[in-house]
Scaffold this active site. Structure first.
Site, mmCIF file in Angstrom:
data_model
loop_
_atom_site.group_PDB
_atom_site.id
_atom_site.type_symbol
_atom_site.label_atom_id
_atom_site.label_comp_id
_atom_site.label_asym_id
_atom_site.label_seq_id
_atom_site.Cartn_x
_atom_site.Cartn_y
_atom_site.Cartn_z
ATOM 1 N N TYR A 178 42.673 31.699 39.723
ATOM 2 C CA TYR A 178 41.588 32.110 38.819
ATOM 3 C C TYR A 178 41.263 30.966 37.846
ATOM 4 C CZ TYR A 178 43.064 36.584 40.805
ATOM 5 O OH TYR A 178 43.412 37.579 41.662
ATOM 6 N N VAL A 205 45.575 40.576 42.328
ATOM 7 C CA VAL A 205 45.759 41.474 41.182
ATOM 8 C C VAL A 205 46.822 42.552 41.383
ATOM 9 C CG1 VAL A 205 43.497 41.181 40.119
ATOM 10 C CG2 VAL A 205 43.826 42.921 41.869
ATOM 11 N N TYR A 237 35.355 43.337 53.319
ATOM 12 C CA TYR A 237 36.099 42.599 52.293
ATOM 13 C C TYR A 237 37.081 43.529 51.560
ATOM 14 C CZ TYR A 237 37.035 40.587 47.730
ATOM 15 O OH TYR A 237 37.664 40.165 46.588
ATOM 16 N N SER A 262 43.370 39.565 46.455
ATOM 17 C CA SER A 262 42.685 38.267 46.569
ATOM 18 C C SER A 262 43.409 37.251 47.437
ATOM 19 C CB SER A 262 42.523 37.647 45.179
ATOM 20 O OG SER A 262 41.259 37.893 44.676
ATOM 21 N N LYS A 293 41.901 36.193 50.649
ATOM 22 C CA LYS A 293 40.793 35.219 50.703
ATOM 23 C C LYS A 293 41.253 33.900 51.334
ATOM 24 C CE LYS A 293 38.740 37.025 46.415
ATOM 25 N NZ LYS A 293 38.739 36.896 44.944
HETATM 26 N N1 GLU Z 1 39.871 43.520 45.712
HETATM 27 C C1 GLU Z 1 39.843 42.873 44.433
HETATM 28 C C2 GLU Z 1 38.420 42.609 43.999
HETATM 29 O O1 GLU Z 1 37.635 42.185 44.778
HETATM 30 C C3 GLU Z 1 40.636 41.616 44.508
HETATM 31 C C4 GLU Z 1 40.802 41.008 43.183
HETATM 32 C C5 GLU Z 1 41.895 40.001 43.058
HETATM 33 O O2 GLU Z 1 42.994 40.161 43.589
HETATM 34 O O3 GLU Z 1 41.613 39.014 42.373
HETATM 35 O O4 GLU Z 1 38.051 42.862 42.883
#
Ligand code: GLU
Length: 335
Positions: free
Chosen positions: A256, A274, A204, A78, A81
């Site tokens: 989060y 994660v 993504y 994540s 992002k």
């Molecule tokens: N590739 C993971 C997903 O889209 C990333 C999740 C994360 O790091 O929060 O579920």
């Protein structure tokens, strides 16, 4: 929360030797915690070594610090992002991204479908999966391959070295990411994705499977701390305005559902992933890269959070911390 004095955020970092000592203290303090669990909803992540731990700090003057497993590669997940959002804002302009994606916290899990339904298909912010995929879809490019190349080379410029894909994690996530596929289809049904939803999910998923180290995350964060110029390579990656906007989004949405608690305790814009990575940014001073795979129930690295709290207090990084100016110390204007 550790009992350690909070220094004010104003001013400059302590000397290189002092910062180095404080980084070592943060490592010793956070190493004592063995709580939390390695992520397993992406099968390939379940085999991560839980005891790995590294802290890297990259100052905006180019000086660096590192302790522990700072050169062990893990997937950015994540955290990508934040940097894809910055690249897209830089390329197509902040206003259109704000209108299409938004900047407000959903208060719901990063992969929530309900959040999309509650907001009439609006993805809400670029740090939840809906908004992140909608942001990835906005990356300029005539084909999915061109978009991917722009993302890979843009994130590499933030890190200051070419980043590579972790093929195992990519295929593991690609065969289990049914929820992300559902989110992309739902966004498409609301007219919020201008590109083929399955291609958007694929791009993504790739961006999440790029390998970084704690050293890379610190360099990436220090680029956001340094008005968009990577202080180690000297390359301008994005504009200073884009850095400011990205950090504001991270402050509100980077951790989060624990984003409010993080800001309250640590006072820095940050983003976690994660696989156990966290990037934290102190504008004008430094980027911090943290890596430890044991996570709390929201998906944030526990040792990473403890180390960030120690560094923020001891180095004077909390952007909300000030001290009263001693009366009479301001320079007088004599007319
Ligand atoms: N590739 C993971 C997903 O889209 C990333 C999740 C994360 O790091 O929060 O579920």
């Amino acid at each position: 929360m550790e009992q350690i004095a909070q220094r004010a955020a104003t001013g400059t970092l302590p000397s290189w030797e002092q910062v180095d000592g404080i980084v070592a203290d943060a490592y010793r303090y956070a190493s004592q915690d063995t709580g939390g669990h390695v992520a397993d909803y992406i099968p390939a992540l379940a085999s991560a070594e839980p005891d790995l731990f590294g802290i890297s700090v990259a100052q905006t003057d180019g000086a660096t610090h590192g302790i522990g497993d700072v050169d062990v590669a893990f997937t950015i997940q994540s955290i990508s992002k934040a940097f894809v959002y910055a690249l897209v804002c830089d390329l197509i302009g902040h206003d259109s991204v704000r209108e299409r994606i938004g900047v407000n916290n959903t208060g719901l899990a990063f992969n929530s479908v309900i959040a999309i339904e509650l907001n009439d298909g609006h993805p809400m912010n670029p740090m939840v999966n809906a908004g992140a995929m909608a942001t990835t879809a906005l990356m300029p490019g005539a084909s999915a391959e061109e978009q991917w190349e722009a993302i890979r080379s843009g994130l590499s410029a933030f890190a200051g070295r070419p980043l590579r894909l972790d093929e195992d994690v990519l295929s593991s996530e690609a065969s289990t990411n049914h929820r992300n596929r559902a989110i992309a289809q739902l966004l498409h049904s609301y007219g919020r994705l201008d590109r083929d939803p399955s291609q958007v999910v694929e791009t993504y998923t790739r961006q999440c499977a790029l390998q970084v180290t704690a050293t890379d995350l610190a360099a990436m964060g220090s680029t956001l701390a340094d008005g968009g110029v990577n202080p180690i390579t000297g390359e301008r990656v994005v504009s200073a305005t884009v850095c400011r906007d990205t950090l504001a989004v991270l402050a509100a949405n980077g951790l989060y559902e624990r984003s409010g608690e993080w800001l309250f305790d640590i006072g820095l814009p940050a983003k976690s992933g994660v696989a156990g990575g966290i990037v934290a940014v102190c504008p004008g001073k430094a980027g911090i890269g943290l890596f430890s795979p044991r996570l709390d129930s929201a998906g944030n690295s526990i040792r990473g959070r403890l180390a960030a709290a120690h560094l923020s207090r001891a180095l004077g990084l909390n952007v909300f911390a000030s001290e009263a100016v001693v009366t009479g110390s301001a320079s007088q204007i004599v007319t």
